[in-house]
Scaffold this motif. Structure first.
Motif, PDB file in Angstrom:
ATOM      1  N   LEU A  16      22.625  -1.091   1.582  1.00 52.21           N
ATOM      2  CA  LEU A  16      22.810   0.418   1.406  1.00 52.21           C
ATOM      3  C   LEU A  16      23.827   0.898   0.310  1.00 52.21           C
ATOM      4  O   LEU A  16      24.820   0.146   0.158  1.00 52.21           O
ATOM      5  CB  LEU A  16      23.386   0.675   2.762  1.00 52.21           C
ATOM      6  N   GLY A  17      23.668   1.823  -0.319  1.00 54.70           N
ATOM      7  CA  GLY A  17      24.228   2.360  -1.493  1.00 54.70           C
ATOM      8  C   GLY A  17      24.236   1.759  -2.731  1.00 54.70           C
ATOM      9  O   GLY A  17      24.642   2.084  -3.879  1.00 54.70           O
ATOM     10  N   MET A  18      23.262   0.788  -2.737  1.00 54.15           N
ATOM     11  CA  MET A  18      22.687   0.495  -4.007  1.00 54.15           C
ATOM     12  C   MET A  18      21.804   1.448  -4.647  1.00 54.15           C
ATOM     13  O   MET A  18      21.450   2.074  -3.990  1.00 54.15           O
ATOM     14  CB  MET A  18      21.906  -1.113  -4.196  1.00 54.15           C
ATOM     15  N   ARG A  19      21.590   1.493  -5.921  1.00 53.78           N
ATOM     16  CA  ARG A  19      20.630   2.528  -6.595  1.00 53.78           C
ATOM     17  C   ARG A  19      19.146   2.168  -6.203  1.00 53.78           C
ATOM     18  O   ARG A  19      18.826   1.079  -5.866  1.00 53.78           O
ATOM     19  CB  ARG A  19      20.634   2.259  -8.179  1.00 53.78           C
ATOM     20  N   GLY A  20      18.196   3.133  -6.289  1.00 50.13           N
ATOM     21  CA  GLY A  20      16.940   3.062  -5.758  1.00 50.13           C
ATOM     22  C   GLY A  20      16.144   2.098  -6.665  1.00 50.13           C
ATOM     23  O   GLY A  20      15.582   1.153  -6.401  1.00 50.13           O
ATOM     24  N   THR A  21      16.303   1.856  -7.880  1.00 50.85           N
ATOM     25  CA  THR A  21      15.739   1.077  -8.735  1.00 50.85           C
ATOM     26  C   THR A  21      16.178  -0.356  -8.515  1.00 50.85           C
ATOM     27  O   THR A  21      15.434  -1.237  -8.691  1.00 50.85           O
ATOM     28  CB  THR A  21      15.860   1.447 -10.283  1.00 50.85           C
ATOM     29  N   GLN A  22      17.606  -0.511  -7.936  1.00 57.74           N
ATOM     30  CA  GLN A  22      18.172  -1.736  -7.750  1.00 57.74           C
ATOM     31  C   GLN A  22      17.482  -2.338  -6.537  1.00 57.74           C
ATOM     32  O   GLN A  22      17.281  -3.521  -6.370  1.00 57.74           O
ATOM     33  CB  GLN A  22      19.526  -1.631  -7.435  1.00 57.74           C
TER      34      GLN A  22
END
Lengths: 658, 658
Positions: free
Chosen positions: A525-531
């Motif tokens: 949670l909290g990582m970027r969507g592309t990540q």
């Protein structure tokens, strides 16, 4: 703007060139109105806003965002533009609609409600993608402040609440069926400010006190008309008159006034209203003549904790409710192109993993194992929990049955999670010997991130790790290593692969869990969507032939279906949790997907695009496409924005369509 | 936990000693259930929760937080403890109740609703602090994600919604009237999980379709009973029978079923229910025999932009509605121990500042100026906007009237905001000459943070700043400097003060605006609660005799009362905005205070405590108290937690009570 806490006096107070002058601070009030919202103010006036007379565009901002965006409550509005999407058949493509109130039009503590109505998407040849079947709407709900849970919006009342100063997001998914004719499909989404249900219930529906009044009046009216022995016709006339008076008073109840005028079917908005006051988001979807294979090209096996299901839903192991719950989870997860396995941990990380809760001779087993959407299945090694003769016999019978089936090639055993020492390695070898005596072609999957301690396999830890196949051969066929070991050094992949014997059916799979951490791809949670999406890009680029994830529902223990979801201590938020119990968010029992799970699906779909492209132009060209589009160059070099994802997909479409 | 993104292989994966082992990650699943919520699970079961049968303690966490806490949506639960407060008479003391759902008991998209009911606070001698009059509840609403707006909770329906995984906060204020007898007052707050209004409106109230049915049945019943010429008694009997049947069917409507059983006053919860299922927060308030002076000891003058009011509420300058709006704002702000002035900016930061919108000979003017809660008032220098003879004559008449009144000692002129160059200084001097010709004892307030550019007043910028009184004497009496100039160097105060001539009535006031910034005290959104409150601690410690703040309602331009609140570009969030238009949050026209405004009030009250203490024991002892309690030592050394605030107040109480 200002040096602030340093001890600097005159002259230090400067205004940056681009910022407007500010009322009260070196600017004579001229900054006031600098960011003029451009509201059509005159039509709104100073009183309570009548949303039926005002264009919704004056009441809220509406704009679209890609599926890889984490739309926070603070997300700033952008211009509304047409949404253009591309999808293969048997593909799900999603985007988001962001909504933010410009004003408040509700009187019940929120800014207002909006209704979101989608038309079918139609092609010029008359083909359709039908709302609710192929097009679904879910609201994006924050978990620990991060937009993550996708809670279905009731199609019968497709409304969401907006709050002052907060951006909300709706996740729109288009599911293209396998048989959908290719073509350009167009439709619209109407976003309309409406009265909130609370406003309505207050003004339109009968409040409690009114219901009591009504009840008392009905009773007293009944007292008047109730059959009895009447003394005279005059009494009857009087009673009828008196009842009429009471009835007329009841009909005068303000809460019933609109019943006189209206047709009784006032709840759905008619087309004229929508055309006049709704914000219209135009949507076009190109369906192309590629069909994603029903069986995912890359088996991705994901764990579901049976313990968590038993506890939270108060189900006893082996009861009908327990089978139903597992079945429900299995079928729900299949839609994400992943192959579920249920699991229960024993001591020292021994694990019971099984895809089907029914024995191999049960009709459900064949239904499960031969489901074409399932790319791989775990066969339970029951003796792992209790090593009785009965358990061993049942296992032998299980293998006997399965090995004769066409789906046997999808079978694997997952016996131990991350063995750490020679003793644990020996256990795996013993089990393997047993299993191979039942069927020499069993496949055993072992996860690991290091070599066994207590042996002098190699001089360095990385070498010990790389040499694990030498220790586990022939007791493991699927060598499943943590991406965390590689870190950002993709070049180490060749060292791992060099130790494998494909001629013996050995495969290299990978997994992520606590690690790797930011900035590498993972599903925290909290990582970027592309990540999130890049986990699968990484798998494809590194060339692994399968993927494992330890848990999809591994939140903290609770004994109530609707209990708050807590992440487990010691794990990064979101790790091991890819969906939530529906009961937390509504009365629905349907699991609630996370945005991360949707991005896993997107990543799995991307793999099919890349595989198609490589099958035409070779793997080198496929890798070049990743690089050329800027989508994925390495574990710490991939796009942060959505653009390159669409460029990659568009390029595959252009170069591979027939 | 894990080195993560570095390229480290085996052996690097360690578990910290305190963290539990984790299922799926080196721990054999033993961490599962580690953080067991301790729910009384067995009584809840797996179905939909019936909140009337379950203790609210099983449904939600309730705990108290001090008024200086910023209770975020992610705030973790704490144990529920009794709340003990101390307040003088004429003081407001506040705390917060934090609420977080353990489970979801609503079916309408939220976790559930809670009702918050407070008893009167009673002393053993029978005195009372009455709910709604002296005790108020407001919910804390995030602005830009920071808990800030305090939206009143309807006393007739004191409910708030809780969302899954989110902590909500309720701000409880106790207002002790001037005449309240000292003593120990005790009461309780009952927090009870209830059906949401939406759940209720769906199940208890009549939906639209039901209302139509009811309407039709009432009409048909009336058709039966309507007086006419009856052919026979038999017909009448038949009509009465038929009406009765219809009425009985109406009474069978499921929506009216609970009307039979209940007493008709079902909206308020009865005491038994509360005793059985509510969470009870015990509250005790010590009212002591000190009465805060009605007139604040330190004048704190705060600006209200008339332009913003005119635009947002669509009011034309000088109309009745305009006067009403200004009057409303003036009276509302007085409760915070601040002395409001309305303002409008001209060019080059010339400013029209006035406390009363009516001329001095209007009855309202005397009411305003002689209000004992007003510590200082701004007299409008009308010619600042249009320098006509009429304006000058009106000003002269204004001063003539005011200078004869007892409240004239509270009067000041605020002509220019932060003059920067010699030309602007000359303007101030010219106006001063004019004003002093009307009354030699006028007081002129000038804000500044630097010396005039274009003059060689002193070799350094700080010296030029310090020497400003030499330039502005006798044209300014209130030298109002930015705290930003001092930075963390309190010792520079003596340099400023050394230049002033108290014998000529000169005073040193301060102000904050964009600066100083974190970690120094200011009122920006996102700063700590004690940082907000410490602005006034700083003022008291530095010894200024007054304070100015430029704007309380200076949000971005909007032409609709309920328009979204945007902060102005170039300003730190919250700067110049201490309250919000009520229309943004509900149908109420009452302004909505920020937590920052409440903390300003608390700081103003703290000054009275410190002043009382110093009047008994001397200023040195007062300063020692600040230091000894750890409450405030300097602009970058003050308490981050609430504890020392209560210690300071308790110490004043113990040492000053009679």
């Amino acid at each position: 703007m200002e040096p602030g806490d340093s001890n600097s006096a005159a002259g230090g107070k400067t205004q940056s060139a681009s910022a407007p002058p500010v009322e009260g601070v070196a600017g004579g009030g001229t900054s006031y109105g600098w960011v003029d919202g451009g509201l059509r103010g005159t039509s709104l006036g100073a009183g309570v806003i009548d949303h039926t007379k005002v264009h919704s565009e004056d009441l809220l901002h509406v704009w679209s965002m890609p599926s890889t965006a984490n739309v926070s409550q603070q997300e700033a509005p952008r211009p509304l533009e047409k949404v253009n999407l591309l999808a293969a058949r048997n593909e799900r493509e999603s985007f988001q609609i962001a909504l933010r109130p410009k004003v408040s039009w509700s009187t019940s503590g929120i800014a207002g409600s909006v209704q979101i109505q989608c038309t079918d998407l139609c092609s010029s040849s008359g083909d359709r993608l039908v709302v609710d079947q192929s097009i679904t709407l879910r609201r994006v709900v924050p978990i620990l402040g991060v937009p993550d849970a996708l809670v279905p919006i009731d199609p019968l009342s497709p409304q969401i609440s907006l709050y002052p100063g907060e951006t909300a997001a709706v996740w729109v998914s288009l599911n293209v069926p396998c048989g959908q004719p290719p073509g350009l499909y167009e439709g619209e989404i109407f976003i309309t400010a409406v009265k909130t249900e609370l406003d309505s219930s207050r003004t339109e529906s009968l409040p409690k006190s009114e219901r009591y009044r009504l009840y008392r009046e009905l009773r007293s009216c009944l007292d008047i008309t109730e059959p009895r022995d009447y003394s005279s016709p005059e009494e009857m006339v009087q009673r009828l008159t008196s009842a009429s008076t009471t009835l007329r008073r009841m009909l005068d109840n303000p809460a019933l006034q609109d019943c006189q005028e209206s047709n009784g079917f006032g709840d759905m908005m008619d087309e004229d209203v929508m055309n006049n006051v709704s914000v219209r988001l135009k949507l076009s979807l190109t369906v192309w003549d590629f069909t994603l294979p029903v069986t995912p090209s890359l088996p991705a096996v994901f764990g579901i904790s049976e313990t968590v299901i038993e506890d939270r839903f108060c189900l006893e192991h082996g009861t009908e409710g327990w089978y139903d719950a597992l079945d429900h989870h299995f079928r729900w997860l299949l839609q994400f192109r992943i192959s579920p396995f249920f699991c229960r941990w024993g001591d020292s990380m021994r694990i019971l993993a099984y895809t089907c809760p029914w024995p191999a001779d049960h009709p459900k087993a064949n239904e499960y194992y031969s489901d074409p959407r399932l790319a791989a299945y775990a066969v339970p090694y029951a003796p792992i929990l209790s090593c009785t003769d009965a358990a061993k016999n049942s296992l032998r019978r299980e293998v006997e049955i399965l090995k004769s089936k066409p789906h046997w090639s999808k079978a694997y055993f997952y016996l131990w999670d991350e063995p750490l020492n020679v003793e644990q390695y020996d256990m795996i070898c013993n089990i393997s010997n047993e299993l191979r005596s039942y069927s020499p072609d069993v496949r055993i999957l072992t996860t690991y991130y290091c070599g066994p301690s207590g042996s002098e396999l190699a001089p360095s830890t990385f070498e010990a790790f790389v040499k694990v196949p030498n220790v586990l051969r022939p007791h493991t066929q699927i060598f499943c290593t943590s991406e965390w070991v590689l870190g950002t050094r993709e070049d180490l992949v060749k060292d791992i692969v060099a130790e494998l014997r494909p001629d013996l059916g050995e495969e290299w799979w990978t997994y992520v869990c606590m690690g790797p951490s930011d900035p590498q791809p993972n599903w925290h949670l909290g990582m970027r969507g592309t990540q999130h999406r890049a986990v699968m890009w990484r798998v494809w680029k590194e060339g692994g032939t399968g993927f494992l994830y330890w848990g999809t529902n591994c939140y903290e223990k609770a004994m109530i279906p609707s209990a708050e979801i807590c992440f487990r201590r010691g794990l990064p938020p979101g790790d091991g949790v890819l969906f939530y119990p529906g009961e937390v968010f509504s009365s629905s029992h349907e699991p609630v997907a996370s945005t991360r799970l949707e991005r896993i699906l997107s990543g799995m779909q991307d793999i099919e695009y890349l595989k198609l492209y490589s099958s035409r132009y070779g793997r080198e060209e496929g890798l070049a496409l990743l690089e050329k589009t800027g989508m994925y160059l390495g574990p710490d070099r991939y796009t942060l924005d959505h653009g390159p994802v669409d460029v990659m997909r568009g390029e595959v479409y252009r170069s591979c369509r027939s």
